[in-house]
Design a protein around this motif. Structure first.
Motif: not given
Lengths: 318, 261
Positions: A36-50, A311-317
């Motif tokens: 859930l630490h999607f904010f740590d994703a690198k700029p060149d690798a967008p977060p992979r949401l569950p 919705a939880l995943i989307k909001a955090l992502g």
């Protein structure tokens, strides 16, 4: 002093497993951050949401005291129709078809009949399909072997191969017909790793293996599940352990709907209130806790839970 | 903690076949040793071209391109006293699997190799001695501090300086062994990374004894926090010991097949 964001980044990342045919395929895993630490994703690798899977059982679900669940599948006479309904739910990324009826201790549905049902169900589903068995090792082995052949080219995720049957299921599903396989262990981190090693040594490619490391409903020993997943993710990212970098799929519904909070009627336990809301909360809380611990996909049963968790995943992502 | 890092020592120009391969640009002997060591579990490969005063730059470039090209960009350790050769090697080095390692700096004549590492975003092995073997751990620590300060002042991260206490040969310096281990502990308690030429300890011993002594030494050193060693990964007993110690130190998750990969 203003807040300075210090992203926690790792050299390693979680493998990406793709299942489902062609354009409708879904990918689980692939991220490189803590859960859930999607904010740590690198700029060149967008977060992979569950991803969220919707469970559909061949036997249907007992819906007494669960009007919302009943309404979702109201009038759906066939498994294929129920699968279509499940796939149409808001927030659903895939369908998890579970052959509870295959259990020799229950309905004991013959393998051929399960295969025919599965084919219809896959034809009906616009979403990728994962297939779970009945937990009887012998029957699941026979069932998965037959399904793997019959569903050739459909790129199904089979849940799951265990220590007892990984050879047969790994060989039939992954090696012979190119499907994906979940390696199942019951909250045993050393076995989780060992199964990945054994499957890899069998020749199953890393990107065809998911992990089902076991689960528990919230309040029912969940701390063991959480610590197992924490340790798996730490080994995968911090210690760069290639044998633990497979994405984690958790069958939340199987746990959450097996405890008294999700079963006991309001008449039996009036102080607990209405059954359906209680069961939804149990499933949602368990699913959220699994996501926070490292699940890359959760399988859920109730349409309301599916919506809430998506919705939880989307909001955090965002 | 991260897993123990094994730096394979077997590409060394002291071996006649490797020397010949380097001089005459023959890929096979070098690639054979590179693959053997990686298959055996080496993380880094040391590439020792000797002083190579005349053609060091060419040899190093050739060796780096050769090994990385054939071995999926395996990370390398540049082992030569020829600075220009190190720079040349780094200029063609692929960092996909890890930063280059410079082997090595010390607190004496070779201290400027720290500057070289800082300028090239490389890791540097820092030998805690100045001229000859340090007399005691106070001296080792003084050298360690001097090199650490220099590295930090040049903008390096402490984790990119791997301190080498200088492992000593048991035959002749048996009484110094615990002191070396104690120094490893001091470094790791300061959060510093450590390494060293492990095979030194068994130098001069019969061939069948060396794996036993090396394994015992690595286990005791890992107990004291040693994070890396330059050693022979083709020594099965040694690698099994390292993997087992990594499991016991909780650096690596146990599975029944942990020795196999």
């Amino acid at each position: 002093m203003s807040f300075v964001s210090k992203p926690r980044s790792f050299k390693a990342s979680i493998g990406a497993l793709t299942f489902g045919p062609g354009p409708s395929a879904v990918t689980i895993g692939g991220g490189g951050t803590l859960p859930l630490h999607f904010f740590d994703a690198k700029p060149d690798a967008p977060p992979r949401l569950p991803k969220v899977g919707v469970e559909v059982a061949d036997t249907g679900f007992a819906a007494e005291g669960l009007p919302l669940l009943a309404a979702c599948y109201d009038g759906a006479a066939t498994l294929a129709e129920r699968v279509r309904r499940a796939a149409s739910l808001d927030g659903a990324d895939f369908v998890c078809l579970r052959f509870e009826g295959a259990d020799p201790g229950g309905v004991d549905r013959p393998v051929e009949e399960c295969v025919a049902l599965a084919k219809e169900a896959l034809d009906a589903s616009p979403l990728p399909v994962a297939i779970a068995g009945c937990k009887n090792v012998e029957k699941d082995t026979a069932l998965f072997t037959a399904l793997a052949e019959a569903l050739q080219g459909r790129n199904v995720l089979f849940l799951s191969a265990r220590e007892e049957d990984y050879k047969q299921i790994g060989a039939a599903a992954a090696l012979a017909y190119g499907h994906k396989v979940g390696a199942e262990s019951a909250v045993d981190i050393n076995l989780a790793k060992q199964l990945n090693v054994l499957m890899t040594q069998l020749g199953v490619p890393k990107e065809s293996i998911a992990m089902n490391v076991g689960g528990a409903a919230a309040g029912y020993g969940f701390e063991y599940v959480a610590s197992t997943m924490d340790r798996v993710r730490a080994a995968a990212l911090e210690q760069e352990d290639a044998m633990l970098q497979m994405p984690i799929v958790t069958l939340v519904s199987q746990e959450a709907w097996a405890v008294k909070e999700s079963i006991a009627s309001a008449e039996d336990v009036p102080e607990w209130g209405e059954l359906e809301q209680r069961a939804i909360q149990m499933e949602a809380v368990t699913a959220a806790a699994c996501l926070a611990s490292g699940s890359d996909a959760v399988v859920l049963r109730h349409p309301v839970t599916v919506g809430k968790i998506a919705a939880l995943i989307k909001a955090l992502g965002v | 903690m991260a897993r123990f890092i094994t730096i394979g020592e077997r590409i060394h120009c002291i071996s006649p076949s490797i020397r010949d391969a380097m001089e005459n640009r023959k890929p096979e002997p070098i690639l054979k040793r590179a693959k053997e060591q990686l298959d055996a579990g080496a993380t880094y490969l040391d590439v020792n071209i000797g002083p190579a005063e005349s053609s060091g730059e060419e040899i190093m470039k050739w060796a780096v391109t050769l090994i990385q090209g054939a071995c999926d960009n395996a990370p390398l350790c540049f082992d030569t006293s020829n600075r220009k050769a190190i720079e040349a090697g780094i200029s063609v080095y692929n960092r996909a699997k890890g930063k280059p390692v410079i082997n090595s700096a010390d607190a004496g004549d070779r201290i400027s190799n720290i500057d070289l590492a800082a300028a090239n975003d490389a890791i540097v092995l820092a030998l805690c001695s100045k001229s000859g073997i340090s007399a005691d751990n106070d001296e080792r620590m003084a050298h360690c501090q001097e090199m650490l300060e220099r590295a930090l002042s040049l903008g390096m991260e402490a984790e990119d300086v791997w301190f080498d206490p200088l492992f000593l040969v048991i035959k002749g310096m048996q009484d110094k062994q615990l002191e070396v281990l104690e120094f490893v502990r001091q470094c790791s308690e300061m959060g510093l990374k450590t390494t060293g030429g492990l095979s030194n300890v068994s130098n001069g011993m019969p061939k069948d004894i060396r794996p036993v002594i090396d394994s015992a030494m690595v286990a005791m050193a890992m107990m004291n926090g040693l994070s890396s060693a330059i050693c022979n990964p083709c020594d099965l007993r040694l690698m099994q010991t390292i993997k087992s110690c990594d499991v016991i130190r909780n650096n690596y998750l146990y599975a029944d097949s942990y020795l196999e990969f």
